[in-house]
Design an enzyme around this catalytic site. Structure first.
Site, PDB file in Angstrom:
ATOM      1  N   SER A 178      -1.677  -1.103 -30.239  1.00 57.60           N
ATOM      2  CA  SER A 178      -3.055  -1.384 -29.843  1.00 57.60           C
ATOM      3  C   SER A 178      -3.484  -2.783 -30.245  1.00 57.60           C
ATOM      4  CB  SER A 178      -4.004  -0.371 -30.494  1.00 57.60           C
ATOM      5  OG  SER A 178      -3.937  -0.471 -31.909  1.00 57.60           O
TER       6      SER A 178
ATOM      7  N   ASN B   8     -10.176  -3.788 -27.202  1.00 57.54           N
ATOM      8  CA  ASN B   8     -10.474  -4.034 -28.617  1.00 57.54           C
ATOM      9  C   ASN B   8     -11.078  -5.412 -28.847  1.00 57.54           C
ATOM     10  OD1 ASN B   8      -9.603  -1.509 -29.269  1.00 57.54           O
ATOM     11  ND2 ASN B   8      -7.683  -2.141 -30.217  1.00 57.54           N
TER      12      ASN B   8
ATOM     13  N   HIS C 213      -0.336  -0.198 -23.468  1.00 60.78           N
ATOM     14  CA  HIS C 213      -1.242   0.392 -24.459  1.00 60.78           C
ATOM     15  C   HIS C 213      -1.953   1.586 -23.838  1.00 60.78           C
ATOM     16  CE1 HIS C 213      -5.160   0.050 -26.969  1.00 60.78           C
ATOM     17  NE2 HIS C 213      -4.362   0.979 -27.450  1.00 60.78           N
TER      18      HIS C 213
ATOM     19  N   GLU D 149      -3.505  -0.486 -20.754  1.00 58.63           N
ATOM     20  CA  GLU D 149      -3.475  -1.949 -20.742  1.00 58.63           C
ATOM     21  C   GLU D 149      -2.017  -2.396 -20.669  1.00 58.63           C
ATOM     22  OE1 GLU D 149      -7.299  -3.485 -23.249  1.00 58.63           O
ATOM     23  OE2 GLU D 149      -5.749  -2.480 -24.410  1.00 58.63           O
TER      24      GLU D 149
END
Length: 579
Positions: free
Chosen positions: A413, A484, A434, A446
């Protein structure tokens, strides 16, 4: 006892003003709606009518082009453009024609409510009334000045309740709660797009599917109006000095070009055909991976027996792929199969999958403890502990064990994919994939491309994710990827609001869920994610970008040192019930 409003007025019938007129009128309050001229008034009437399912105006609205017609109202709300001179001009004129008991409210999101009240000479009778018309809302911020009389504040709070909204009372600070959090997030998304890190579609899709937001940040900017967003950011930057509010140059460029968003027919997206369309894709999107035909994936390997490893293996098996899961021991391999079996049972119980399909998926899954079992897999996904040394060691083994044309993917991540790629001896075959937790439920993947990833590898990864029923979004190998990188600075900023101001976690969460339609408030989300995990991600972002605004909030570090890690320990920003 707080006064009760019986006659109201709204000056300015743009998006915010139209929402207010509609709310007040449907609550049974007479409303005088004022615009600058007949053309603007007609547009405002269409906005108000457009809020109703039947397209009809609510009853009890008096339409005018004269501010003097607000005389007699006991509440006057300005909802004019985000300019101090314009706001003070209309409120000042309203104050001259209204009685001494009239309450005034400003809908500003960037200006100082205190300054507006002072310039209008109505300091004791003025509040901020900040609501969010982009999505259906159930919360408003009621902003007090240092001299706002308590009965005035209470009257506006009671009005919000009458309108079916939760009133969150906040002090007059830049951006209040919602603006302070959302505008920095939207600005970061505009910067991400400006840097060509990911396409418009992929940025917006990542945040809607990855975080459950009601709309993506670039679509939200278009709805807000890029001129309004740019002006609000400039005000927040001027008042706070925080670089996170310095408007992305692309916003100013679009505004100068007249690309103001949905109201102009074009902004980040083109609305000319009646819906949002995008003319082109940026590097990293499925259509920009070199044009080579992606070879279909048959056999898939997953290395890792934890929650993510078992979840990814279930996704692959349910998609029809013969799947090999490799664990550190036979016991862990058997445990992973049991976890997949329990997950499939739950899916059958919820009607998400048939018994026949669940049994077929389980029949495609083999779990072992030897990497050599991966030698015939077309795609191998790593899902081991988030430790770079461990991952590099594994990828070195995969480089030697797997077939030469196999795609090797990391589900990390946040760790750099390139570090895993260079350990293999064939970095062109390595990419990030991800998956989001829980992998069988979350649709987003992702797909993270390094400088050495080949077009063939990227094409296979995108095609494989799509074949698994996921929505792949492309981005480059950079800390945080898309989700993120945008989510955790927002969460960190929310912590600072609680740390530095007299604002409770409940108030922050109420504004973001009830006001902005987020599925979960930032402080609750932090407790769910785990404060230790959140601190690690925030430190990685800070160390990568060397931006002082990304430094972890002191309160977050304090809670982690105290062992208050969120839901998993029973205490974080809140204490879990029953603890």
């Amino acid at each position: 006892m707080a006064q009760t409003f019986t006659r109201t007025a709204v000056i300015g019938v743009g998006a915010v003003g139209a929402a207010l007129v509609d709310l007040l009128a449907r609550a049974g309050l007479p409303v005088t709606a004022v615009e600058a001229d007949e053309r603007s008034l007609s547009a405002g009437r269409r906005r108000v009518a457009g809020r109703a399912a039947d397209g009809a105006e609510p009853p009890g609205v008096r339409w005018s082009t004269r501010v003097a017609d607000v005389a007699g109202a006991d509440l006057v709300v300005e909802a004019v453009p985000e300019r101090l001179d314009v706001k003070t001009a209309v409120l000042g004129e309203a104050a001259r024609v209204c009685g001494p008991g009239t309450v005034f409210a400003t809908t500003t999101s960037g200006q100082s409510v205190t300054e507006i009240a002072s310039l209008c000479g109505t300091m004791t009778r003025t509040v901020g009334l900040h609501l969010f018309p982009a999505v259906p809302t159930t919360a408003v911020e009621v902003v007090r000045t240092p001299l706002t009389e308590r009965p005035v504040q209470e009257a506006v709070v009671e009005l919000a309740r009458r309108l079916g909204h939760t009133a969150v009372e906040v002090a007059d600070r830049p951006g209040f709660i919602g603006g302070a959090l959302v505008m920095a997030y939207l600005n970061s998304a505009a910067t991400m797009y400006e840097q060509r890190y990911a396409s418009r579609e992929d940025i917006d899709t990542a945040m809607t599917l990855g975080c459950g937001l009601p709309m993506g940040p670039l679509a939200q900017l278009d709805v807000m109006g890029l001129d309004v967003a740019r002006d609000t950011l400039e005000l927040l930057y001027e008042r706070s000095g925080d670089r996170a509010y310095a408007p992305a140059p692309l916003l100013s460029h679009y505004v100068a070009a007249g690309l103001l968003g949905r109201k102009a027919g074009r902004g980040f997206y083109d609305y000319g055909s009646g819906g949002a369309t995008v003319a082109s894709s940026a590097a990293g999107s499925p259509s920009a991976v070199g044009g080579t035909a992606a070879r279909s994936v048959r056999g898939v390997g997953v290395v890792g027996s934890g929650t993510m490893g078992a979840g990814i293996a279930e996704v692959c098996a349910r998609a029809g792929h013969p799947t090999v899961l490799v664990a550190r021991s036979d016991a862990k391999a058997n445990g992973a199969v049991l976890a997949v079996e329990r997950s499939l049972e739950r899916a059958v119980g919820r009607g998400k999958v048939t018994r026949q399909d669940a049994d077929a998926a389980l029949g495609r899954l083999v779990a072992v403890s030897q990497l050599e079992a991966l030698d015939e897999c077309d795609l191998v996904v790593e899902a081991v502990v988030e430790d770079l040394t461990v991952k590099r060691g594994l990828f070195a083994d995969l480089g030697r064990t797997c077939r030469p044309d196999a795609v090797l993917a990391s589900s990390t991540s946040g760790l750099p994919i390139i570090e895993c790629a260079t350990a293999t001896g064939r970095p062109e075959n390595v990419i990030g994939m991800h998956f989001f937790n829980p992998a069988p439920v979350m649709r987003l993947v992702e797909v993270v491309r390094t400088a050495l990833t080949s077009d063939r590898t990227a094409g296979i990864a995108h095609a494989a994710a799509a074949a698994m029923g996921k929505r792949p979004v492309g981005c480059a190998d950079r800390a945080g990827f898309i989700v993120n990188a945008l989510l955790f600075p927002y969460l960190n900023r929310a912590i600072r609001l609680v740390e530095e101001q007299a604002i409770t976690p409940d108030d922050v969460d109420a504004v973001m869920t009830g006001g902005h339609g987020y599925p979960m408030g930032p402080l609750k989300l932090l407790d769910v994610v785990g404060l230790d995990v959140s601190l690690q991600i925030q430190r990685t972002l800070h160390d990568t970008f060397l931006d002082a605004s990304l430094a972890p909030a002191r309160y977050l570090e304090h809670l982690v040192r105290a062992g208050h890690l969120g839901n998993k320990t029973g205490q974080g920003f809140r204490v879990r019930a029953g603890r």
